[in-house]
Design an enzyme around this catalytic site. Structure first.
Site: not given
Ligand code: NAD
Length: 336
Positions: A236, A265, A297
């Site tokens: 993360r 993000e 991601h």
């Protein structure tokens, strides 16, 4: 059960629809493109459950708005739950379920793909060869065999990464407050965090984002690493302090950076912004370094993982409908 699915992309629609059909077509999905937050929660009106993804904002005000709409279940179609205020959900009597494991291999293999690409500069070689430039200057890599890789977090993904890297002949060391016997069985060694930082040629992050792990990789940690270390984060974004990383890249303390996640993000990833100016100057600065490789991601994004995520999500919704409790419900008590 009627389910409002937020942050929907075409692939979510496909995999969730197939998994629902396989479970007898029990649930009615309302597919919504917007991200879930306090402003968009009213779109869930009439649904008993919402299905949310990694960048949906499930803070106290969003959950209160969902509660007003009659929502009783948040079915996360992801493993991480750092974006959910679990205490607020409990007070509002909203159950939160997640997909604890789908394909650790998917994330682990992507992590190793980033390591390999950064080391052998595949991203640069690809562009060069297409331009007719076959020079090798600047493409020098190193043998992974014999290098030391430090793994922070030896859960499902960290172990899968360790297993692949042992196959390459790497020495793997790790730090985790809950050691896993499997890691030592495959030849890994647990060390303290300062030891891991000082001895690793490559450091890869596989712990969840929690108050204890926020900015675990900060300016002090970077000072303690081997000069020119390779840093990889597919966990993360918030586990690493991006501004400290940029300083480390500028000084050469960090020799390579591979990211699949980024602190901010939510305003960027999963969208096609190719016709727009990027407003995030920190992210834009990261993109200027030749030794930085970023993916948006996508580590989880394999057919096997998507199939498993959809099946578990449907299972969570069905078990909640049948028994008032999801199979993979997150319990606040177990977190404290
Ligand atoms: P997991 O729960 O199996 O393992 C997490 C491990 O981290 C556990 O062993 C835990 O003890 C350890 N940990 C917790 N606090 C730590 C700390 N302070 N220092 C070191 N280790 C610590 O989780 P997993 O399935 O392996 O997933 C790991 C993380 O990867 C998730 O939390 C999620 O944030 C991220 N993830 C990313 C993607 C992606 O597409 N990029 C996909 C899935 C998961």
């Amino acid at each position: 059960m009627k389910v409002a699915v937020f942050s929907t992309k075409s692939y979510d629609r496909t995999f969730l629809t197939d998994a629902n059909l396989a479970d007898g077509d029990r649930h009615r999905f309302h597919f919504l493109e917007p991200r879930l937050n306090a402003d968009t929660a009213s779109l869930a009106g009439g649904a008993s459950a919402v299905c949310a993804f990694v960048n949906d904002e499930l803070n106290a005000s969003a959950l209160a708005a969902l509660s007003k709409e009659g929502v009783r279940l948040v079915a996360l179609r992801c493993a991480g739950f750092n974006h959910v205020d679990l205490n607020a959900a409990q007070q509002l009597n909203i159950a939160v379920a997640r997909v604890p494991a789908y394909s650790p291999a998917a994330v682990a293999e992507h992590t190793v793909a980033i390591i390999m690409s950064l080391n052998r500069k595949i991203h640069r070689a690809y562009a060069r060869v297409r331009e007719g430039n076959f020079s090798l200057d600047g493409l020098l890599g190193f043998d992974l065999c014999g290098r030391t890789v430090g793994i922070i977090g030896t859960g499902k993904i960290g172990i899968a990464v360790a297993r692949i890297l042992r196959g390459f002949g790497c020495d793997v060391v790790a730090n985790d407050p809950l050691p896993n016997a499997e890691f030592e069985r495959i030849g890994g060694t647990y060390v303290t965090l300062p030891e891991l930082l000082s001895m690793s040629d490559i450091i890869t992050l596989h712990c969840p984002l929690t108050p204890a792990t926020r900015h675990l990789i900060n300016a002090d940690a970077i000072t303690a690493t081997k000069p020119g270390v390779m840093l990889i984060n597919t966990s993360r974004g918030g586990v690493a302090d991006t501004k400290a990383i940029i300083a480390g890249l500028k000084s050469g303390a960090i020799g390579y950076l591979g990211l699949d996640v980024y602190e901010e993000e939510g305003d960027l990833f999963f969208e096609d912004l190719s016709e727009q100016m990027i407003q995030d100057d920190v992210f834009a600065r990261l993109l200027t370094f030749p030794n930085v490789l970023i993916t948006g991601h996508q580590a989880f994004f394999t057919a096997e993982a998507m199939t498993a995520i959809a099946a578990t999500t449907i299972g969570n919704i069905s078990s909640f409908e049948d028994h008032g409790r999801s199979e993979h419900q997150i319990s606040v008590e177990r977190l404290v």
